[in-house]
Design an enzyme around this catalytic site. Structure first.
Site, PDB file in Angstrom:
ATOM      1  N   ILE A   9       0.829  -1.227   0.000  1.00 15.01           N
ATOM      2  CA  ILE A   9       0.000   0.000   0.000  1.00 15.01           C
ATOM      3  C   ILE A   9       0.854   1.264   0.000  1.00 15.01           C
ATOM      4  N   GLN A  12       3.660   2.709  -5.363  1.00 13.72           N
ATOM      5  CA  GLN A  12       2.919   3.506  -6.343  1.00 13.72           C
ATOM      6  C   GLN A  12       1.487   2.985  -6.534  1.00 13.72           C
ATOM      7  N   ASP A  13       1.357   1.715  -6.910  1.00 17.49           N
ATOM      8  CA  ASP A  13       0.036   1.183  -7.246  1.00 17.49           C
ATOM      9  C   ASP A  13      -0.866   1.084  -6.016  1.00 17.49           C
ATOM     10  N   ASP A  63       5.562  -8.406   6.895  1.00 15.25           N
ATOM     11  CA  ASP A  63       6.562  -8.573   5.850  1.00 15.25           C
ATOM     12  C   ASP A  63       6.177  -9.800   5.033  1.00 15.25           C
ATOM     13  N   LEU A  64       6.379  -9.695   3.727  1.00 16.46           N
ATOM     14  CA  LEU A  64       5.966 -10.795   2.837  1.00 16.46           C
ATOM     15  C   LEU A  64       6.811 -12.051   3.036  1.00 16.46           C
ATOM     16  N   ALA A  87       5.966  -6.323  -3.550  1.00 17.02           N
ATOM     17  CA  ALA A  87       7.019  -7.065  -4.258  1.00 17.02           C
ATOM     18  C   ALA A  87       8.323  -6.283  -4.224  1.00 17.02           C
ATOM     19  N   SER A  89      10.169  -4.938  -6.765  1.00 14.25           N
ATOM     20  CA  SER A  89       9.622  -4.755  -8.111  1.00 14.25           C
ATOM     21  C   SER A  89      10.631  -4.195  -9.110  1.00 14.25           C
ATOM     22  N   TYR A 100      16.597 -12.956  -2.730  1.00 17.40           N
ATOM     23  CA  TYR A 100      15.635 -12.137  -1.989  1.00 17.40           C
ATOM     24  C   TYR A 100      14.399 -11.863  -2.867  1.00 17.40           C
ATOM     25  N   SER A 130       3.014  -9.413 -14.254  1.00 18.95           N
ATOM     26  CA  SER A 130       3.724  -8.368 -14.997  1.00 18.95           C
ATOM     27  C   SER A 130       4.000  -8.744 -16.442  1.00 18.95           C
ATOM     28  N   GLU A 132       6.633  -8.117 -17.802  1.00 19.58           N
ATOM     29  CA  GLU A 132       8.032  -8.596 -17.821  1.00 19.58           C
ATOM     30  C   GLU A 132       8.078 -10.111 -18.019  1.00 19.58           C
ATOM     31  N   TYR A 153      13.539 -11.150 -11.480  1.00 17.51           N
ATOM     32  CA  TYR A 153      12.229 -10.576 -11.142  1.00 17.51           C
ATOM     33  C   TYR A 153      11.134 -11.249 -11.969  1.00 17.51           C
TER      34      TYR A 153
HETATM   35  P1  NAP Z   1       6.520  -0.353  -5.866  1.00 17.41           P
HETATM   36  O1  NAP Z   1       6.212   1.110  -5.964  1.00 17.41           O
HETATM   37  O2  NAP Z   1       7.923  -0.807  -5.900  1.00 17.41           O
HETATM   38  O3  NAP Z   1       5.830  -0.878  -4.512  1.00 17.41           O
HETATM   39  C1  NAP Z   1       6.148  -2.128  -3.960  1.00 17.41           C
HETATM   40  C2  NAP Z   1       5.477  -2.260  -2.614  1.00 17.41           C
HETATM   41  O4  NAP Z   1       5.840  -3.534  -2.039  1.00 17.41           O
HETATM   42  C3  NAP Z   1       5.921  -1.190  -1.593  1.00 17.41           C
HETATM   43  O5  NAP Z   1       4.816  -0.832  -0.806  1.00 17.41           O
HETATM   44  C4  NAP Z   1       6.935  -1.948  -0.766  1.00 17.41           C
HETATM   45  O6  NAP Z   1       7.094  -1.441   0.548  1.00 17.41           O
HETATM   46  C5  NAP Z   1       6.281  -3.315  -0.714  1.00 17.41           C
HETATM   47  N1  NAP Z   1       7.231  -4.364  -0.320  1.00 17.41           N
HETATM   48  C6  NAP Z   1       8.409  -4.669  -0.893  1.00 17.41           C
HETATM   49  N2  NAP Z   1       9.008  -5.676  -0.240  1.00 17.41           N
HETATM   50  C7  NAP Z   1       8.182  -6.025   0.780  1.00 17.41           C
HETATM   51  C8  NAP Z   1       8.253  -6.979   1.817  1.00 17.41           C
HETATM   52  N3  NAP Z   1       9.297  -7.805   1.950  1.00 17.41           N
HETATM   53  N4  NAP Z   1       7.219  -7.054   2.699  1.00 17.41           N
HETATM   54  C9  NAP Z   1       6.152  -6.208   2.601  1.00 17.41           C
HETATM   55  N5  NAP Z   1       6.042  -5.283   1.633  1.00 17.41           N
HETATM   56  C10 NAP Z   1       7.046  -5.183   0.736  1.00 17.41           C
HETATM   57  O7  NAP Z   1       5.762  -1.144  -7.018  1.00 17.41           O
HETATM   58  P2  NAP Z   1       4.490  -0.702  -7.898  1.00 17.41           P
HETATM   59  O8  NAP Z   1       4.965  -0.019  -9.129  1.00 17.41           O
HETATM   60  O9  NAP Z   1       3.494  -0.048  -7.033  1.00 17.41           O
HETATM   61  O10 NAP Z   1       3.949  -2.130  -8.356  1.00 17.41           O
HETATM   62  C11 NAP Z   1       3.002  -2.838  -7.568  1.00 17.41           C
HETATM   63  C12 NAP Z   1       3.018  -4.308  -7.959  1.00 17.41           C
HETATM   64  O11 NAP Z   1       2.700  -4.444  -9.334  1.00 17.41           O
HETATM   65  C13 NAP Z   1       4.362  -4.995  -7.776  1.00 17.41           C
HETATM   66  O12 NAP Z   1       4.103  -6.339  -7.411  1.00 17.41           O
HETATM   67  C14 NAP Z   1       4.978  -4.944  -9.154  1.00 17.41           C
HETATM   68  O13 NAP Z   1       5.910  -5.992  -9.306  1.00 17.41           O
HETATM   69  C15 NAP Z   1       3.745  -5.126 -10.013  1.00 17.41           C
HETATM   70  N6  NAP Z   1       3.786  -4.535 -11.353  1.00 17.41           N
HETATM   71  C16 NAP Z   1       4.076  -3.227 -11.501  1.00 17.41           C
HETATM   72  C17 NAP Z   1       4.034  -2.657 -12.769  1.00 17.41           C
HETATM   73  C18 NAP Z   1       4.348  -1.202 -12.976  1.00 17.41           C
HETATM   74  O14 NAP Z   1       4.548  -0.800 -14.129  1.00 17.41           O
HETATM   75  N7  NAP Z   1       4.331  -0.388 -11.939  1.00 17.41           N
HETATM   76  C19 NAP Z   1       3.693  -3.463 -13.877  1.00 17.41           C
HETATM   77  C20 NAP Z   1       3.380  -4.792 -13.672  1.00 17.41           C
HETATM   78  C21 NAP Z   1       3.405  -5.332 -12.403  1.00 17.41           C
HETATM   79  P3  NAP Z   1       8.088  -0.187   0.856  1.00 17.41           P
HETATM   80  O15 NAP Z   1       7.331   1.044   0.475  1.00 17.41           O
HETATM   81  O16 NAP Z   1       8.316  -0.330   2.311  1.00 17.41           O
HETATM   82  O17 NAP Z   1       9.320  -0.395   0.015  1.00 17.41           O
HETATM   83  N1  GDD Z   2      15.331   1.944 -14.257  1.00 14.25           N
HETATM   84  C1  GDD Z   2      16.040   2.368 -15.308  1.00 14.25           C
HETATM   85  N2  GDD Z   2      17.046   3.264 -15.093  1.00 14.25           N
HETATM   86  N3  GDD Z   2      15.761   1.887 -16.536  1.00 14.25           N
HETATM   87  C2  GDD Z   2      16.485   2.350 -17.571  1.00 14.25           C
HETATM   88  C3  GDD Z   2      17.505   3.293 -17.409  1.00 14.25           C
HETATM   89  C4  GDD Z   2      17.804   3.770 -16.110  1.00 14.25           C
HETATM   90  O1  GDD Z   2      18.709   4.574 -15.887  1.00 14.25           O
HETATM   91  N4  GDD Z   2      18.032   3.563 -18.635  1.00 14.25           N
HETATM   92  C5  GDD Z   2      17.377   2.819 -19.520  1.00 14.25           C
HETATM   93  N5  GDD Z   2      16.424   2.075 -18.894  1.00 14.25           N
HETATM   94  C6  GDD Z   2      15.540   1.115 -19.547  1.00 14.25           C
HETATM   95  C7  GDD Z   2      15.550  -0.286 -18.936  1.00 14.25           C
HETATM   96  O2  GDD Z   2      16.682  -1.016 -19.401  1.00 14.25           O
HETATM   97  C8  GDD Z   2      14.215  -0.813 -19.449  1.00 14.25           C
HETATM   98  O3  GDD Z   2      14.346  -1.272 -20.770  1.00 14.25           O
HETATM   99  C9  GDD Z   2      13.317   0.431 -19.464  1.00 14.25           C
HETATM  100  O4  GDD Z   2      14.199   1.565 -19.377  1.00 14.25           O
HETATM  101  C10 GDD Z   2      12.307   0.509 -18.331  1.00 14.25           C
HETATM  102  O5  GDD Z   2      12.977   0.261 -17.107  1.00 14.25           O
HETATM  103  P1  GDD Z   2      12.218   0.440 -15.698  1.00 14.25           P
HETATM  104  O6  GDD Z   2      11.585   1.781 -15.628  1.00 14.25           O
HETATM  105  O7  GDD Z   2      13.176   0.065 -14.627  1.00 14.25           O
HETATM  106  O8  GDD Z   2      11.006  -0.579 -15.795  1.00 14.25           O
HETATM  107  P2  GDD Z   2      10.926  -2.110 -16.275  1.00 14.25           P
HETATM  108  O9  GDD Z   2      10.202  -2.107 -17.586  1.00 14.25           O
HETATM  109  O10 GDD Z   2      12.228  -2.787 -16.212  1.00 14.25           O
HETATM  110  O11 GDD Z   2      10.007  -2.750 -15.140  1.00 14.25           O
HETATM  111  C11 GDD Z   2       8.826  -2.067 -14.705  1.00 14.25           C
HETATM  112  O12 GDD Z   2       7.727  -2.506 -15.470  1.00 14.25           O
HETATM  113  C12 GDD Z   2       7.405  -3.896 -15.312  1.00 14.25           C
HETATM  114  C13 GDD Z   2       6.205  -4.182 -16.216  1.00 14.25           C
HETATM  115  O13 GDD Z   2       6.641  -4.375 -17.520  1.00 14.25           O
HETATM  116  C14 GDD Z   2       8.662  -2.350 -13.206  1.00 14.25           C
HETATM  117  O14 GDD Z   2       7.628  -1.569 -12.698  1.00 14.25           O
HETATM  118  C15 GDD Z   2       8.311  -3.814 -12.965  1.00 14.25           C
HETATM  119  O15 GDD Z   2       7.974  -4.002 -11.588  1.00 14.25           O
HETATM  120  C16 GDD Z   2       7.088  -4.153 -13.834  1.00 14.25           C
HETATM  121  O16 GDD Z   2       6.711  -5.491 -13.651  1.00 14.25           O
END
Ligand code: NAP
Ligand code: GDD
Length: 361
Positions: A9, A12-13, A63-64, A87, A89, A100, A130, A132, A153
Site C-alpha cells: 500500500i 505507487q500502485d 513482511d511478505l 514485491a 519490483s 531475496y 507483470s 516482464e 524478477y
Molecule cells: P513499488 O512502488 O515498488 O511498490 C512495492 C510495494 O511492495 C511497496 O509498498 C513496498 O514497501 C512493498 N514491499 C516490498 N518488499 C516487501 C516486503 N518484503 N514485505 C512487505 N512489503 C514489501 O511497485 P508498484 O509499481 O506499485 O507495483 C506494484 C506491484 O505491481 C508490484 O508487485 C509490481 O511488481 C507489479 N507490477 C508493476 C508494474 C508497474 O509498471 N508499476 C507493472 C506490472 C506489475 P516499501 O514502500 O516499504 O518499500
Molecule cells: N530503471 C532504469 N534506469 N531503466 C532504464 C535506465 C535507467 O537509468 N536507462 C534505460 N532504462 C531502460 C531499462 O533497461 C528498461 O528497458 C526500461 O528503461 C524501463 O525500465 P524500468 O523503468 O526500470 O522498468 P521495467 O520495464 O524494467 O520494469 C517495470 O515494469 C514492469 C512491467 O513491464 C517495473 O515496474 C516492474 O515491476 C514491472 O513489472
C-alpha cells in the site's frame, strides 16, 4: 461495508488503489513494512487516525517473508478482496538480489494463497502479474502469449502467476492474474526510468542537476497512467468468474522517444544532458513490450485515455512543481479534462509532495 486488504500500500500502485477503494466505500487494510524512517509518503494524504470512529483505513505491520504474520492478518481481517501489490519490483535490482527477489516476489504469493486456503475464508485474490513475464516473446503480447522471462524478477513473477493459477484450479479459489504493462505516475519510484527522466528534467530546469545518466535507450515499453490501471484491477475482482487479463495501452515508444518527449516538453534538447552509463544496463534486456489488451476492453470495458505523450506532460508538470518551478500546465489541464476528482492532481499528488510524515502506532 466491503473490506479490502492491500499489500504494497506504500508503493505507487497500492497508494492509488487504496484511494480508489476508499472512494468506492470500502474499509481498507494495508500491509506496511517496519522502517526506521517514515515510509508512508504516498498515503499520508489518505491516512486516518484509527481512533476516529469513522476511520476506514487501517495499517498493519508485516513482511511478505513472514507467513505466520500474513496468515494471522488474513484470518483476523477476513477481507472480501485481497490486492497483492507487494514485491521487490525493480528489474535491475533483481539481478543483484535474485534470492531475496524470489523470496518476496515469488514465495510471498504462495504464503498468501496458503493463508487463504488454510483459513477457509471466502475472498477474492488479485495477483500483480507483470508484462516482464513475456520477456522476449513476440509482440503484441496477450493472455495466450507464452512467457519467456529474462530476469530474476520476471522469473519470480512467472512462478507467482502459476501458483495463483494452480490455487484457482486446485482449490477453486477466486484468484486472478492482472498482467499489467508498465504504468507510471508522479508517484512512481525515482529509480524507474519514467520518473528518473521527468524528475531529472525538472531538476535540470531548476539548476539542481547538470546531467542525467541512463542505460539502454533502445528498448520499447508500453506506457500507461497508473490511476487508470488500478481501476482495471478492481474491475477484475468484480466479475462472476475469475479470469486473467492483460492490461496496457498498446502504444510502446522507445526509451529514447520517451526521453526526447520529456526534455522537449520542458524546452530542452535531451542530447545536451543525457549520457549513457553501463551500470544501468541489464545483463539480459527485454526489448519490446506492447500489449494487446483487447480482452480487457471487451470483457471489462476497460479503455485507457492516457498514452505516453500525455503521461510525460503529467509527470514533468508534477516534478517541476516538486522542484519549486511553475509547471508548464498541459499535464494539469489534461487531468482536469479527463478524470474525476479521486485522482486529481491537487487531492493526490500535491498532498503527497507536501508530505508532513506520518507513521502508524
Ligand atoms: P513499488 O512502488 O515498488 O511498490 C512495492 C510495494 O511492495 C511497496 O509498498 C513496498 O514497501 C512493498 N514491499 C516490498 N518488499 C516487501 C516486503 N518484503 N514485505 C512487505 N512489503 C514489501 O511497485 P508498484 O509499481 O506499485 O507495483 C506494484 C506491484 O505491481 C508490484 O508487485 C509490481 O511488481 C507489479 N507490477 C508493476 C508494474 C508497474 O509498471 N508499476 C507493472 C506490472 C506489475 P516499501 O514502500 O516499504 O518499500
Ligand atoms: N530503471 C532504469 N534506469 N531503466 C532504464 C535506465 C535507467 O537509468 N536507462 C534505460 N532504462 C531502460 C531499462 O533497461 C528498461 O528497458 C526500461 O528503461 C524501463 O525500465 P524500468 O523503468 O526500470 O522498468 P521495467 O520495464 O524494467 O520494469 C517495470 O515494469 C514492469 C512491467 O513491464 C517495473 O515496474 C516492474 O515491476 C514491472 O513489472
Amino acid at each position: 461495508m466491503r473490506k479490502a486488504l492491500v499489500t504494497g500500500i506504500t508503493g505507487q500502485d497500492g497508494s492509488y488503489l487504496a484511494e480508489l477503494l476508499l472512494h468506492k466505500g470500502y474499509e481498507v487494510h494495508g500491509l506496511i513494512r517496519k522502517s526506521s524512517t517514515f515510509n508512508t509518503d504516498r498515503i499520508d494524504h489518505i491516512y486516518q487516525d484509527p481512533h476516529d470512529p469513522n476511520a476506514r483505513l487501517f495499517l498493519h505491520y508485516g513482511d511478505l517473508t513472514n507467513s505466520e504474520q500474513l496468515t494471522n492478518l488474513v484470518y483476523n481481517v477476513r477481507p472480501d478482496e485481497i490486492y497483492h501489490m507487494g514485491a521487490q519490483s525493480h528489474v535491475l535490482v533483481s539481478f543483484e538480489m535474485p534470492e531475496y527477489t524470489g523470496n518476496v516476489t515469488g514465495l510471498g504469493v504462495t504464503r498468501f494463497l496458503e493463508a487463504i486456503r488454510r483459513s477457509g475464508i471466502e475472498t477474492r485474490f488479485y495477483q500483480a502479474s507483470s508484462s516482464e513475464m513475456f520477456g522476449d516473446a513476440p509482440a503484441p503480447q496477450n493472455e495466450s502469449t507464452a512467457f519467456r522471462p529474462r530476469s530474476p524478477y520476471a522469473i519470480a513473477k512467472v512462478y507467482a502467476y502459476w501458483m495463483t493459477t494452480n490455487y484457482r484450479e486446485a482449490y477453486k479459489l477466486y484468484a486472478v492474474n492482472g498482467i499489467l504493462f508498465n504504468h507510471e505516475s508522479p508517484r512512481r519510484g525515482p529509480t524507474f526510468l519514467s520518473r528518473k527522466v521527468t524528475r531529472g528534467v525538472a531538476r535540470i530546469k531548476a539548476g539542481d542537476q547538470r546531467k542525467l545518466f541512463l542505460g539502454n535507450l533502445d528498448a520499447r515499453r508500453d506506457y500507461g497512467y497508473t490511476p487508470e490501471f488500478v481501476e482495471a484491477m478492481w474491475l477484475m475482482l468484480q466479475r462472476d468468474t475469475p479470469r486473467d487479463f492483460v492490461v496496457g495501452t498498446g502504444v510502446a515508444p522507445t526509451i529514447r522517444e520517451f526521453v526526447e518527449e520529456a526534455f522537449s516538453y520542458a524546452g530542452l534538447d535531451w542530447k545536451e544532458y543525457v549520457e549513457q552509463d553501463r551500470r544501468y544496463f541489464r545483463p539480459t534486456e527485454v526489448d519490446l513490450l506492447q500489449a494487446d489488451a483487447s480482452l480487457a476492453r471487451k470483457e471489462l470495458g476497460w479503455e485507457p485515455k492516457i498514452t505516453y505523450k500525455p503521461l510525460v506532460r503529467i509527470m514533468v508538470d508534477a516534478d517541476m512543481q516538486a522542484a519549486g518551478l511553475t509547471p508548464i500546465g498541459e499535464g494539469l489541464r489534461l487531468l482536469e479534462a479527463q478524470f474525476g476528482k479521486w485522482h486529481r492532481w491537487d487531492t493526490g499528488v500535491t498532498a503527497v509532495l507536501n508530505h508532513a510524515g506520518r507513521g502508524v502506532d
